[in-house]
Design an enzyme around this catalytic site. Sequence first.
Site, PDB file in Angstrom:
ATOM      1  N   TYR A 142      10.534  45.984  52.933  1.00 25.53           N
ATOM      2  CA  TYR A 142      10.858  47.219  53.659  1.00 25.53           C
ATOM      3  C   TYR A 142      11.792  46.886  54.812  1.00 25.53           C
ATOM      4  O   TYR A 142      11.604  45.884  55.514  1.00 25.53           O
ATOM      5  CB  TYR A 142       9.583  47.871  54.206  1.00 25.53           C
ATOM      6  CG  TYR A 142       9.844  49.114  55.037  1.00 25.53           C
ATOM      7  CD1 TYR A 142       9.890  50.374  54.456  1.00 25.53           C
ATOM      8  CD2 TYR A 142      10.062  49.019  56.406  1.00 25.53           C
ATOM      9  CE1 TYR A 142      10.148  51.506  55.208  1.00 25.53           C
ATOM     10  CE2 TYR A 142      10.326  50.144  57.176  1.00 25.53           C
ATOM     11  CZ  TYR A 142      10.364  51.387  56.567  1.00 25.53           C
ATOM     12  OH  TYR A 142      10.627  52.504  57.323  1.00 25.53           O
ATOM     13  N   GLU A 145      16.957  53.739  56.248  1.00 25.47           N
ATOM     14  CA  GLU A 145      15.748  53.153  55.668  1.00 25.47           C
ATOM     15  C   GLU A 145      16.028  52.669  54.251  1.00 25.47           C
ATOM     16  O   GLU A 145      16.616  53.400  53.446  1.00 25.47           O
ATOM     17  CB  GLU A 145      14.615  54.178  55.656  1.00 25.47           C
ATOM     18  CG  GLU A 145      13.303  53.643  55.099  1.00 25.47           C
ATOM     19  CD  GLU A 145      12.214  54.714  55.072  1.00 25.47           C
ATOM     20  OE1 GLU A 145      11.207  54.538  55.769  1.00 25.47           O
ATOM     21  OE2 GLU A 145      12.398  55.719  54.365  1.00 25.47           O
TER      22      GLU A 145
END
Length: 388
Positions: free
Chosen positions: A108, A196
Amino acid sequence: MKVHEYQAKAILREFGVPVPGGEVAETPAEARAIAERLGGKGVVKAQVHAGGRGKAGGVKLADDPAAAEAAARQILGMMLKTPQTPPEGIKVLRVLVEEASPIATELYLSMTLDRARARHVVMASQAGGMEIEEVAASHPEKIIREWADPALGLQPFQARALAFGLGLSGDQFKTGVGLILSLFRAYLEKDCSLAEINPLVVTRDGRVLALDAKLNFDDSALYRHKEIVALRDLNEEDPLDVEASKHGLNYIKLDGNVGCMVNGAGLAMATMDIIKLAGGQPANFLDVGGGASPEQIENAFRILSSDGSVKAVFINVFGGILRCDRLAEGVITAVKKLGLKMPVVVRMEGTNVELGKKMLAESGLNFTSADDMGGGAATVVALARSAR
């Protein structure tokens, strides 16, 4: 402002962030042709402004072009429902057909503004493929952070610390450091509010790729990014949000039945809180701004009255730049012009407040004056309940 995954990846590609090859399709036949160009095996991904697409059936693996065509036929036109969509879902109008990546590890990576520190923060975690909120709640120690200096930006040593925290090594480490710095450059130069990548993957053949990409942009900076504005997809936005943006109104639709019209974002947040405290549910966030004109007030009322869930309206205004008599004039004109029948509770303070109250009282319309926020909230909640 949000963009689709395929649009975000095109932007990241410009900045040197490695992403899988792929193209967007609007028909099953186009999906098949793209899969053929990619070499056969691929992934077909619904393009909507929401996460959780895979769990909702919006992401399908395809072993060959025929399977890609079949997957696109299933996905295109469906009402995709995820925790981030409206209850009725979002209609899928296009899919991204992308080369399949043999995943070894999911990671992530994201960056946004840390308002508490007034600095941009980069967050990374080895728990990729999960919602970061879930990771933060259950395993906060798995999230590593680096804050960029306002003058110097994100430094290479910070990118190396993040890449090391992601467990990267060797060539993947070098690629990861470059990817982090490139993503941060894109984030700054495009005035993003969020960048993101979830997941960021290491493939079995050693590549580091942004397998997914989400970019949100600061609306206040869009005037200098015409190329970003051109990517706006109005089909993905609530029609009332779109209408509000045309008139310079800050509007967000919510799930309640008390319409709110306020000047100033802070006061608008406080207004929603006090409606909740009074036992009601706000139907929207609506900031008309400090110097709203009668035309803006009229447009605000038109948007509020277009929402069938609104049963009563609470106007909560501090008359500074927007004088109370000017507000009253705009409200009276709007209600008359629109033929609004629902009850309207008005709490105003500030410049020419007594004149404004006098104008409302003498208008002969369905206005209720409130002396304070608490009393106004209690009154409008009761009126909304009785109007069901």
